[in-house]
Enzyme design. Structure first.
Site, PDB file in Angstrom:
ATOM      1  N   CYS A 114       8.769  -0.631  45.801  1.00  0.00           N
ATOM      2  CA  CYS A 114       7.181  -1.083  45.919  1.00  0.00           C
ATOM      3  C   CYS A 114       7.306  -2.113  46.286  1.00  0.00           C
ATOM      4  O   CYS A 114       5.645  -3.385  46.338  1.00  0.00           O
ATOM      5  CB  CYS A 114       6.806  -0.498  44.775  1.00  0.00           C
ATOM      6  SG  CYS A 114       7.249   1.128  44.898  1.00  0.00           S
ATOM      7  N   HIS A 259      -0.284  -3.248  45.233  1.00  0.00           N
ATOM      8  CA  HIS A 259       0.330  -2.327  45.869  1.00  0.00           C
ATOM      9  C   HIS A 259       0.512  -0.764  45.387  1.00  0.00           C
ATOM     10  O   HIS A 259      -0.507  -0.887  44.041  1.00  0.00           O
ATOM     11  CB  HIS A 259       1.944  -2.209  44.757  1.00  0.00           C
ATOM     12  CG  HIS A 259       2.255  -0.954  45.186  1.00  0.00           C
ATOM     13  ND1 HIS A 259       3.094  -0.806  46.018  1.00  0.00           N
ATOM     14  CD2 HIS A 259       3.451  -0.644  44.092  1.00  0.00           C
ATOM     15  CE1 HIS A 259       3.825   0.371  46.393  1.00  0.00           C
ATOM     16  NE2 HIS A 259       3.780   0.884  45.257  1.00  0.00           N
ATOM     17  N   ASN A 289       1.290   6.227  48.877  1.00  0.00           N
ATOM     18  CA  ASN A 289       1.725   5.385  47.996  1.00  0.00           C
ATOM     19  C   ASN A 289       3.275   4.985  49.103  1.00  0.00           C
ATOM     20  O   ASN A 289       3.942   6.194  48.806  1.00  0.00           O
ATOM     21  CB  ASN A 289       2.183   5.488  46.961  1.00  0.00           C
ATOM     22  CG  ASN A 289       2.984   4.813  46.856  1.00  0.00           C
ATOM     23  OD1 ASN A 289       3.649   3.763  46.932  1.00  0.00           O
ATOM     24  ND2 ASN A 289       3.711   4.703  45.068  1.00  0.00           N
TER      25      ASN A 289
HETATM   26  O1  UT7 Z   1       5.060   3.441  43.572  1.00  0.00           O
HETATM   27  C1  UT7 Z   1       6.412   2.536  42.380  1.00  0.00           C
HETATM   28  C2  UT7 Z   1       5.378   2.940  41.096  1.00  0.00           C
HETATM   29  N1  UT7 Z   1       5.076   4.602  40.854  1.00  0.00           N
HETATM   30  C3  UT7 Z   1       4.157   4.166  40.113  1.00  0.00           C
HETATM   31  O2  UT7 Z   1       3.153   3.812  39.435  1.00  0.00           O
HETATM   32  C4  UT7 Z   1       3.486   5.660  39.449  1.00  0.00           C
HETATM   33  C5  UT7 Z   1       3.368   5.850  38.393  1.00  0.00           C
HETATM   34  N2  UT7 Z   1       2.890   6.976  37.954  1.00  0.00           N
HETATM   35  C6  UT7 Z   1       2.230   8.033  38.094  1.00  0.00           C
HETATM   36  O3  UT7 Z   1       1.007   7.772  39.120  1.00  0.00           O
HETATM   37  C7  UT7 Z   1       2.171   8.995  37.505  1.00  0.00           C
HETATM   38  O4  UT7 Z   1       2.936   9.191  35.695  1.00  0.00           O
HETATM   39  C8  UT7 Z   1       1.899  10.139  38.006  1.00  0.00           C
HETATM   40  C9  UT7 Z   1       1.019  10.722  39.013  1.00  0.00           C
HETATM   41  C10 UT7 Z   1       2.852  10.307  38.600  1.00  0.00           C
HETATM   42  C11 UT7 Z   1       2.023  10.758  36.829  1.00  0.00           C
HETATM   43  O5  UT7 Z   1       0.626  11.323  36.623  1.00  0.00           O
HETATM   44  P1  UT7 Z   1       0.370  11.887  35.252  1.00  0.00           P
HETATM   45  O6  UT7 Z   1      -0.931  11.522  34.817  1.00  0.00           O
HETATM   46  O7  UT7 Z   1       1.554  10.971  34.715  1.00  0.00           O
HETATM   47  O8  UT7 Z   1       0.613  13.423  34.623  1.00  0.00           O
HETATM   48  P2  UT7 Z   1       2.396  13.624  33.642  1.00  0.00           P
HETATM   49  O9  UT7 Z   1       3.489  13.595  34.555  1.00  0.00           O
HETATM   50  O10 UT7 Z   1       1.760  12.969  32.438  1.00  0.00           O
HETATM   51  O11 UT7 Z   1       1.965  15.319  33.731  1.00  0.00           O
HETATM   52  C12 UT7 Z   1       0.779  15.741  33.201  1.00  0.00           C
HETATM   53  C13 UT7 Z   1       1.079  17.171  33.407  1.00  0.00           C
HETATM   54  C14 UT7 Z   1       2.409  17.736  33.162  1.00  0.00           C
HETATM   55  O12 UT7 Z   1       1.658  19.253  33.051  1.00  0.00           O
HETATM   56  P3  UT7 Z   1       1.953  20.020  31.226  1.00  0.00           P
HETATM   57  O13 UT7 Z   1       2.854  19.186  30.180  1.00  0.00           O
HETATM   58  O14 UT7 Z   1       0.496  18.532  30.852  1.00  0.00           O
HETATM   59  O15 UT7 Z   1       1.325  20.824  31.019  1.00  0.00           O
HETATM   60  C15 UT7 Z   1       2.838  17.877  34.673  1.00  0.00           C
HETATM   61  O16 UT7 Z   1       3.573  18.688  35.061  1.00  0.00           O
HETATM   62  O17 UT7 Z   1       0.193  17.461  34.842  1.00  0.00           O
HETATM   63  C16 UT7 Z   1       1.310  18.045  35.553  1.00  0.00           C
HETATM   64  N3  UT7 Z   1       2.056  17.967  36.989  1.00  0.00           N
HETATM   65  C17 UT7 Z   1       1.185  17.799  38.087  1.00  0.00           C
HETATM   66  N4  UT7 Z   1      -0.041  19.253  37.857  1.00  0.00           N
HETATM   67  C18 UT7 Z   1      -0.735  19.742  39.070  1.00  0.00           C
HETATM   68  C19 UT7 Z   1       2.881  16.845  37.326  1.00  0.00           C
HETATM   69  N5  UT7 Z   1       1.585  16.159  38.941  1.00  0.00           N
HETATM   70  C20 UT7 Z   1       1.522  17.803  39.335  1.00  0.00           C
HETATM   71  C21 UT7 Z   1       1.160  17.478  40.468  1.00  0.00           C
HETATM   72  N6  UT7 Z   1      -0.048  18.761  40.145  1.00  0.00           N
HETATM   73  N7  UT7 Z   1       1.270  17.472  41.440  1.00  0.00           N
END
Ligand code: UT7
Length: 332
Positions: A114, A259, A289
C-alpha cells in the site's frame, strides 16, 4: 539541484463492478456491515483473459503521458509499484516498457504494497534531484481480486481489496518551481505477518502444489484490527513528519490524498487534523482498496474534478503491509 514535478496523471479501472450485494451472495457478509466498517459501496475486479496488470497500467500511463503533453519516447525511467505482477519474474516494469515501445529505458519494480506508490515516487524524485533522469513514469497497479479468499474465512479482506492502475509523469524542473518538497519512508518488519501473502514462497522444496493452493497461506491474510490500530497512528505521524520537515502547519494543506485503506481510517485522520471535507480526497466508496494504485488513481480523479490547482499544497500518505508507511508533500 533539480526538483521533480508531477506534470500528468492518469488511471484505469476494470469495467467489472462488484457490489456489496454481489459479495453478500458469495460469502457471509452484507451491505450494512461493509459500508459501516469500510465505507465501500462497490469496487472493480478484473476480467480474466481481458485485463492484466500490464494492460491496466498501459492505459493509465498513456493517459498520464497524454495529459503531460509528452510522448512515451521522452520517458527515461520507469518505476513500477505492484505486489501483484503478471509474472513471478520479470517484474511488471519491463512488461509496461515493452508495451510503451521504449525498449532500452530502465524499469524498476517496487514491492511495498500500500505504500508502494509513495516509495516509487520517492525513488523517482531522488533520481531526478541528482540529475540522472529528467522524465520518469511512476506507476501503481494491482490485481488483488485473484489473491482474495472469497469464502467466509476471508471476508474481512475480500470485501476491501480491488483492482486498478494509476500513473504519474514526473519531470525535472528548477528548484524554485512547484514540485515535490519531500518524501518520508518507513518500515517495521516486526509486523510482516500481520498482512501478508505467504505462498508461493521460495524457501521450500516445491513452491507450488495442489496442496499449497488449498492452504490459507495461498490467500491474502490480514489481521484487520492490528493493521487498523497501527495505520491510524502511523498515517498521522508521517504526515506530521512531512509538515515539520518543511516548517509547515497542517492548516497549509490544500488536499490530503490518503491511501484508500478504509474510509474510517481516512475519517479518523481528517478528524484528528481538523481538516474540512473538501480537503480530504476519498474514492474508496466506489473503487475499494487497490493497494499501490489507490494514490495515483485518486490523484487522477482529483485532477479530473479540478481539485488539484497550480501551487496547491498536496499531502500524500500511506500505510500497509510490511508494515511500511510513507508520505510526500508537494506543490501541484
Ligand atoms: O491497505 C492496507 C492496510 N489495510 C488496512 O488498513 C485495513 C485495516 N483494517 C480494517 O480496515 C478493518 O480492520 C476491517 C475492515 C478489515 C475489519 O473491520 P473491523 O471493524 O476491524 O472488524 P473485525 O475484524 O473486528 O470484526 C468484527 C466482526 C467480527 O464478528 P464477531 O467476532 O464480532 O462476531 C467479524 O467476524 O465483524 C465480522 N466480520 C464481518 N461481518 C460481515 C468481519 N468481516 C466481515 C464481513 N461481513 N465482511
Amino acid at each position: 539541484m533539480k526538483k521533480s514535478r508531477i506534470v500528468g496523471v492518469g488511471h484505469f479501472v476494470p469495467d467489472q463492478v462488484i457490489t456489496n450485494e454481489y459479495l453478500s451472495g458469495i460469502m457471509n457478509t452484507n451491505n450494512e456491515w461493509i459500508v459501516e466498517r469500510t465505507g465501500i459501496e462497490e469496487r472493480r475486479w478484473f476480467t480474466p483473459g481481458k485485463d492484466t496488470v500490464t494492460s491496466m497500467s498501459l492505459a493509465a500511463s498513456n493517459l498520464a503521458i497524454k495529459r503531460a503533453g509528452i510522448s512515451a519516447k521522452d520517458i527515461d525511467f520507469i518505476v513500477f509499484a505492484t505486489i501483484t505482477p503478471d509474472y513471478f519474474v520479470p517484474g511488471n516494469g519491463v512488461l509496461l516498457q515493452r508495451e510503451l515501445g521504449i525498449q532500452g529505458v530502465p524499469a524498476l519494480d517496487v514491492r511495498n504494497a500500500c505504500s508502494g506508490f509513495i516509495y516509487a515516487l520517492s525513488v523517482a524524485d531522488q533520481f531526478i534531484k541528482t540529475g540522472m533522469y529528467k522524465t520518469v513514469l511512476v506507476v501503481g497497479a494491482e490485481i488483488q481480486s485473484s489473491a482474495l479468499d472469497k469464502s467466509d474465512e476471508g471476508r474481512s479482506s475480500a470485501v476491501i481489496f480491488a483492482d486498478g492502475a494509476g500513473a504519474a509523469i514526473l519531470k525535472a524542473v528548477e528548484e524554485n518551481q512547484h514540485g515535490i518538497l519531500s518524501t518520508h519512508l518507513h518500515a517495521d518488519g516486526d509486523f510482516a505477518e500481520e498482512l501478508y501473502l505467504k505462498d508461493p514462497g521460495s524457501s521450500r522444496e516445491v513452491r507450488l502444489s495442489p496442496e499449497i493452493v488449498d492452504q490459507p497461506s495461498f490467500k491474502m491474510f490480514m489481521n484487520g484490527n492490528t493493521v487498523f490500530k497501527h495505520a491510524v497512528v502511523r498515517f498521522h505521524e508521517v504526515i506530521q513528519e512531512a509538515l515539520a520537515a518543511n516548517s509547515l502547519d497542517q492548516s497549509a494543506i490544500d488536499l490530503l490524498v490518503p491511501h484508500q485503506a478504509n474510509l474510517r481510517i481516512s475519517n479518523y485522520i481528517q478528524q484528528k487534523m481538523g481538516l474540512p471535507d473538501e480537503k480530504v480526497f476519498n474514492n474508496i466508496m466506489k473503487l475499494g482498496n487497490t493497494t499501490a494504485a489507490t494514490i495515483p488513481i485518486a490523484l487522477s480523479e482529483a485532477w479530473e474534478q479540478g481539485k488539484l490547482k497550480e501551487g496547491d499544497l498536496i499531502c500524500l500518505a500511506a500505510f500497509g503491509s510490511g508494515f511500511t508507511w510513507a508520505s510526500a508533500l508537494l506543490n501541484w
